[in-house]
Design a protein around this motif. Structure first.
Motif, PDB file in Angstrom:
ATOM      1  N   MET A  64     -54.895   2.448  -0.804  1.00 43.05           N
ATOM      2  CA  MET A  64     -54.632   1.274   0.044  1.00 43.05           C
ATOM      3  C   MET A  64     -54.032   1.765   1.364  1.00 43.05           C
ATOM      4  SD  MET A  64     -53.103  -1.555  -2.679  1.00 43.05           S
ATOM      5  CE  MET A  64     -53.421  -2.976  -1.609  1.00 43.05           C
ATOM      6  N   PRO A  65     -54.870   2.157   2.321  1.00 40.56           N
ATOM      7  CA  PRO A  65     -54.351   2.672   3.593  1.00 40.56           C
ATOM      8  C   PRO A  65     -53.604   1.612   4.377  1.00 40.56           C
ATOM      9  CG  PRO A  65     -56.736   2.385   3.689  1.00 40.56           C
ATOM     10  CD  PRO A  65     -56.341   2.168   2.266  1.00 40.56           C
ATOM     11  N   VAL A  66     -52.658   2.068   5.181  1.00 40.26           N
ATOM     12  CA  VAL A  66     -51.823   1.155   5.971  1.00 40.26           C
ATOM     13  C   VAL A  66     -51.737   1.652   7.411  1.00 40.26           C
ATOM     14  CG1 VAL A  66     -50.422   0.398   4.008  1.00 40.26           C
ATOM     15  CG2 VAL A  66     -49.728   2.415   5.317  1.00 40.26           C
ATOM     16  N   GLU A  67     -51.344   0.754   8.274  1.00 35.84           N
ATOM     17  CA  GLU A  67     -51.078   1.092   9.666  1.00 35.84           C
ATOM     18  C   GLU A  67     -50.012   0.145  10.193  1.00 35.84           C
ATOM     19  OE1 GLU A  67     -54.656   0.596  11.907  1.00 35.84           O
ATOM     20  OE2 GLU A  67     -54.644  -1.603  11.745  1.00 35.84           O
ATOM     21  N   LEU A  68     -49.470   0.472  11.348  1.00 35.80           N
ATOM     22  CA  LEU A  68     -48.435  -0.362  11.955  1.00 35.80           C
ATOM     23  C   LEU A  68     -49.090  -1.384  12.869  1.00 35.80           C
ATOM     24  CD1 LEU A  68     -45.345  -0.537  11.936  1.00 35.80           C
ATOM     25  CD2 LEU A  68     -45.314   0.925  13.957  1.00 35.80           C
ATOM     26  N   GLY A  69     -48.854  -2.676  12.604  1.00 38.87           N
ATOM     27  CA  GLY A  69     -49.404  -3.744  13.420  1.00 38.87           C
ATOM     28  C   GLY A  69     -48.334  -4.401  14.266  1.00 38.87           C
ATOM     29  N   PRO A  70     -48.686  -5.447  14.994  1.00 37.85           N
ATOM     30  CA  PRO A  70     -47.712  -6.116  15.870  1.00 37.85           C
ATOM     31  C   PRO A  70     -46.571  -6.790  15.116  1.00 37.85           C
ATOM     32  CG  PRO A  70     -49.786  -7.338  15.774  1.00 37.85           C
ATOM     33  CD  PRO A  70     -50.029  -6.026  15.103  1.00 37.85           C
ATOM     34  N   HIS A  71     -46.776  -7.103  13.845  1.00 36.55           N
ATOM     35  CA  HIS A  71     -45.741  -7.795  13.063  1.00 36.55           C
ATOM     36  C   HIS A  71     -45.132  -6.901  11.980  1.00 36.55           C
ATOM     37  CE1 HIS A  71     -46.856 -11.516  15.037  1.00 36.55           C
ATOM     38  NE2 HIS A  71     -48.113 -11.257  14.742  1.00 36.55           N
ATOM     39  N   GLY A  72     -45.533  -5.647  11.969  1.00 37.52           N
ATOM     40  CA  GLY A  72     -45.026  -4.731  10.959  1.00 37.52           C
ATOM     41  C   GLY A  72     -46.160  -3.983  10.293  1.00 37.52           C
ATOM     42  N   TRP A  73     -45.873  -3.353   9.171  1.00 39.86           N
ATOM     43  CA  TRP A  73     -46.885  -2.584   8.460  1.00 39.86           C
ATOM     44  C   TRP A  73     -47.892  -3.511   7.799  1.00 39.86           C
ATOM     45  CZ3 TRP A  73     -47.486   2.614   8.684  1.00 39.86           C
ATOM     46  CH2 TRP A  73     -46.426   3.338   9.249  1.00 39.86           C
ATOM     47  N   LYS A  74     -49.174  -3.096   7.838  1.00 39.91           N
ATOM     48  CA  LYS A  74     -50.234  -3.922   7.263  1.00 39.91           C
ATOM     49  C   LYS A  74     -51.293  -3.032   6.616  1.00 39.91           C
ATOM     50  CE  LYS A  74     -53.265  -4.138  11.328  1.00 39.91           C
ATOM     51  NZ  LYS A  74     -54.064  -5.033  12.191  1.00 39.91           N
ATOM     52  N   LEU A  75     -52.064  -3.624   5.718  1.00 39.86           N
ATOM     53  CA  LEU A  75     -53.192  -2.929   5.116  1.00 39.86           C
ATOM     54  C   LEU A  75     -54.302  -2.772   6.142  1.00 39.86           C
ATOM     55  CD1 LEU A  75     -53.372  -4.704   1.631  1.00 39.86           C
ATOM     56  CD2 LEU A  75     -52.155  -2.610   2.235  1.00 39.86           C
ATOM     57  N   THR A  76     -55.097  -1.727   5.976  1.00 37.38           N
ATOM     58  CA  THR A  76     -56.180  -1.471   6.908  1.00 37.38           C
ATOM     59  C   THR A  76     -57.349  -0.850   6.152  1.00 37.38           C
ATOM     60  OG1 THR A  76     -56.756  -0.424   9.030  1.00 37.38           O
ATOM     61  CG2 THR A  76     -55.336   0.835   7.530  1.00 37.38           C
ATOM     62  N   ASP A  77     -58.460  -0.610   6.859  1.00 33.59           N
ATOM     63  CA  ASP A  77     -59.663  -0.080   6.211  1.00 33.59           C
ATOM     64  C   ASP A  77     -59.575   1.417   5.938  1.00 33.59           C
ATOM     65  OD1 ASP A  77     -61.035  -2.530   6.121  1.00 33.59           O
ATOM     66  OD2 ASP A  77     -61.630  -2.326   8.212  1.00 33.59           O
ATOM     67  N   LEU A 140     -51.637  -3.703  -5.331  1.00 33.05           N
ATOM     68  CA  LEU A 140     -50.537  -2.976  -4.697  1.00 33.05           C
ATOM     69  C   LEU A 140     -49.620  -2.360  -5.746  1.00 33.05           C
ATOM     70  CD1 LEU A 140     -48.446  -3.996  -1.635  1.00 33.05           C
ATOM     71  CD2 LEU A 140     -47.274  -3.432  -3.747  1.00 33.05           C
ATOM     72  N   ALA A 141     -49.313  -3.110  -6.800  1.00 33.86           N
ATOM     73  CA  ALA A 141     -48.437  -2.581  -7.845  1.00 33.86           C
ATOM     74  C   ALA A 141     -49.055  -1.354  -8.504  1.00 33.86           C
ATOM     75  CB  ALA A 141     -48.145  -3.658  -8.887  1.00 33.86           C
ATOM     76  N   LEU A 142     -50.357  -1.408  -8.769  1.00 34.80           N
ATOM     77  CA  LEU A 142     -51.036  -0.264  -9.379  1.00 34.80           C
ATOM     78  C   LEU A 142     -51.078   0.920  -8.409  1.00 34.80           C
ATOM     79  CD1 LEU A 142     -54.033  -2.042 -11.161  1.00 34.80           C
ATOM     80  CD2 LEU A 142     -51.859  -1.302 -12.149  1.00 34.80           C
ATOM     81  N   ALA A 143     -51.325   0.632  -7.129  1.00 38.93           N
ATOM     82  CA  ALA A 143     -51.377   1.701  -6.125  1.00 38.93           C
ATOM     83  C   ALA A 143     -50.010   2.352  -5.944  1.00 38.93           C
ATOM     84  CB  ALA A 143     -51.886   1.137  -4.799  1.00 38.93           C
ATOM     85  N   LEU A 144     -48.956   1.542  -5.986  1.00 35.40           N
ATOM     86  CA  LEU A 144     -47.604   2.095  -5.864  1.00 35.40           C
ATOM     87  C   LEU A 144     -47.261   2.937  -7.086  1.00 35.40           C
ATOM     88  CD1 LEU A 144     -44.999   2.255  -4.207  1.00 35.40           C
ATOM     89  CD2 LEU A 144     -44.209   0.190  -5.389  1.00 35.40           C
ATOM     90  N   ALA A 145     -47.694   2.489  -8.249  1.00 37.03           N
ATOM     91  CA  ALA A 145     -47.440   3.263  -9.471  1.00 37.03           C
ATOM     92  C   ALA A 145     -48.026   4.669  -9.340  1.00 37.03           C
ATOM     93  CB  ALA A 145     -48.034   2.547 -10.681  1.00 37.03           C
ATOM     94  N   GLU A 146     -49.258   4.768  -8.846  1.00 35.26           N
ATOM     95  CA  GLU A 146     -49.874   6.084  -8.673  1.00 35.26           C
ATOM     96  C   GLU A 146     -49.155   6.875  -7.587  1.00 35.26           C
ATOM     97  OE1 GLU A 146     -52.165   7.475 -10.640  1.00 35.26           O
ATOM     98  OE2 GLU A 146     -51.749   5.659 -11.802  1.00 35.26           O
ATOM     99  N   GLY A 147     -48.719   6.196  -6.537  1.00 33.68           N
ATOM    100  CA  GLY A 147     -47.973   6.881  -5.485  1.00 33.68           C
ATOM    101  C   GLY A 147     -46.650   7.434  -5.970  1.00 33.68           C
ATOM    102  N   VAL A 148     -45.984   6.692  -6.846  1.00 33.09           N
ATOM    103  CA  VAL A 148     -44.713   7.163  -7.408  1.00 33.09           C
ATOM    104  C   VAL A 148     -44.950   8.383  -8.286  1.00 33.09           C
ATOM    105  CG1 VAL A 148     -42.895   6.565  -9.052  1.00 33.09           C
ATOM    106  CG2 VAL A 148     -43.483   4.973  -7.223  1.00 33.09           C
ATOM    107  N   ARG A 149     -46.038   8.379  -9.051  1.00 40.97           N
ATOM    108  CA  ARG A 149     -46.383   9.561  -9.853  1.00 40.97           C
ATOM    109  C   ARG A 149     -46.512  10.791  -8.946  1.00 40.97           C
ATOM    110  NH1 ARG A 149     -48.724   8.313 -15.010  1.00 40.97           N
ATOM    111  NH2 ARG A 149     -49.148   6.082 -15.257  1.00 40.97           N
ATOM    112  N   ARG A 150     -47.207  10.590  -7.829  1.00 45.65           N
ATOM    113  CA  ARG A 150     -47.427  11.710  -6.905  1.00 45.65           C
ATOM    114  C   ARG A 150     -46.113  12.168  -6.277  1.00 45.65           C
ATOM    115  NH1 ARG A 150     -50.424   9.225  -3.678  1.00 45.65           N
ATOM    116  NH2 ARG A 150     -49.249   9.142  -1.730  1.00 45.65           N
ATOM    117  N   LEU A 151     -45.269  11.215  -5.914  1.00 42.61           N
ATOM    118  CA  LEU A 151     -43.989  11.559  -5.301  1.00 42.61           C
ATOM    119  C   LEU A 151     -43.114  12.360  -6.267  1.00 42.61           C
ATOM    120  CD1 LEU A 151     -41.930  11.335  -2.999  1.00 42.61           C
ATOM    121  CD2 LEU A 151     -41.207   9.137  -3.982  1.00 42.61           C
ATOM    122  N   VAL A 152     -43.053  11.931  -7.507  1.00 44.65           N
ATOM    123  CA  VAL A 152     -42.249  12.656  -8.499  1.00 44.65           C
ATOM    124  C   VAL A 152     -42.771  14.081  -8.656  1.00 44.65           C
ATOM    125  CG1 VAL A 152     -41.642  12.780 -10.950  1.00 44.65           C
ATOM    126  CG2 VAL A 152     -41.474  10.594  -9.727  1.00 44.65           C
ATOM    127  N   ALA A 153     -44.098  14.231  -8.688  1.00 43.40           N
ATOM    128  CA  ALA A 153     -44.676  15.570  -8.799  1.00 43.40           C
ATOM    129  C   ALA A 153     -44.321  16.423  -7.593  1.00 43.40           C
ATOM    130  CB  ALA A 153     -46.195  15.469  -8.958  1.00 43.40           C
TER     131      ALA A 153
END
Length: 345
Positions: A64-77, A140-153
């Motif tokens: 789930m890629p993100v970028e900084l938009g005018p109102h804060g962080w947002k999802l992007t392509d 998002l919850a599933l994507a964060l779960a995988e990201g946390v796995r990677r961070l711990v590693a």
């Protein structure tokens, strides 16, 4: 043993990352005898976008890629410069940790924004909060779960002797549950999220933490109504800023929920405000001791169980100076020492 730790935010810029991590590890190694220290990965948000809590956590979202938009962080392509900057900051932080914590063995903690606060703060491609789209927030919850796995590693790769504790910051969970967050237009509010849905959103991330052999803490700030969902979702501990619960830290309903959680085996991470300092009497450390010790006694929890409480400074609106943060660590050590004495009295 009563423990002292921290969330992670620390003043400074990119030149100060290694020094900040060394200061944290050094200061926590000097806590009083009888008090345990839990070092934390420092975060320096003053470096700019990507070093902030939302940006650094959003960059962990797998697929789930993100970028900084005018109102804060947002999802992007597709991932772009903003996400790459956040990834660079994380690598810098981990590199500094590897140097500062060389040869370290023991508990180490890192904080990530939790799935509900992240869903409330991130904007979707359609322009509204991810929170308003049930399918997107599930992803998002599933994507964060995988990201946390990677961070711990990644952390374990840098500090092989670390026993990881993952802190999930959920300061907006209460607003999510109450249905008070405005839509993009500001003319309406997003639908309240029911308790069972809150549990379902937390479960994948907490399960990922367990699967990689780490421990979990969910910080609610002053949002004590989130205690039951956090307990049901399987967190190892809950965090509350106790001074915000009520006068003297007392809120009968909140502490009853805390007591039930503690009796189920959950730990309490108590966030404490900066100590009030008098020119005549010095730091009023007794006030901070009472914020935890007195409600604990009034709700009927055993004094001996104070030995399992972790203390940390409650988040502040402004970071302040390095000296401020170092003083807070020192004061928390002395408060923890007093609570440890109550536990053995």
């Amino acid at each position: 043993m009563t423990t002292v730790s921290g969330h992670g935010p620390w003043p400074g810029d990119e030149r100060d990352v290694l020094e900040a991590q060394q200061v944290v590890l050094g200061d926590l190694s000097e806590v009083p005898t009888g008090v345990d220290a839990l070092p934390f990965l420092v975060q320096l948000p003053e470096r700019g976008p990507g070093a902030d809590a939302i940006g650094r956590s959003a960059a962990l979202l797998t697929g789930m890629p993100v970028e900084l938009g005018p109102h804060g962080w947002k999802l992007t392509d597709r991932a772009g410069m903003d996400e790459r900057r956040a990834d660079t900051f994380r690598r810098e932080d981990l590199g500094a940790l590897a140097i500062a914590a060389y040869g370290y063995e023991g508990r180490l903690t890192v904080e990530v924004t939790g799935p509900w606060t992240l869903a409330a703060e991130l904007w979707s491609l359609r322009g509204d909060r991810v929170l308003g789209d049930a399918g997107a927030r599930h992803d998002l919850a599933l994507a964060l779960a995988e990201g946390v796995r990677r961070l711990v590693a990644e952390v374990r790769e840098q500090v092989p002797g670390a026993e990881l504790v993952v802190q999930l910051a959920e300061p907006l969970l209460g607003q999510v549950h109450a249905g008070v967050l405005p839509t993009f237009s500001g003319y309406s509010r997003l639908r309240a999220v029911r308790g069972p849905e809150i549990v379902e959103g937390l479960e994948p991330v907490l399960a990922a933490v367990r699967d990689v052999g780490a421990r979990s803490v969910v910080h609610l700030g002053a949002t004590w109504v989130g205690v039951p969902p956090v307990a049901l979702a399987g967190a190892d501990a809950l965090g509350l800023d106790v001074a915000a619960l009520g006068p003297g830290g007392w809120n009968e309903r909140a502490w009853e929920l805390v007591a039930r959680a503690v009796e189920r085996g959950m730990g309490l991470w108590a966030g404490l405000p900066p100590v009030r300092v008098s020119q005549c009497a010095g730091p009023a450390l007794g006030e901070l001791v009472s914020l935890v010790g007195e409600p604990w006694r009034r709700v009927g929890l055993p004094a001996a169980d104070l030995d399992a409480v972790t203390l940390l400074a409650a988040p502040r609106q402004r970071l302040g100076s390095v000296d401020d943060h170092r003083a807070e660590i020192g004061n928390l050590g002395r408060v923890a020492e007093a609570l440890a004495e109550r536990a053995t009295a």
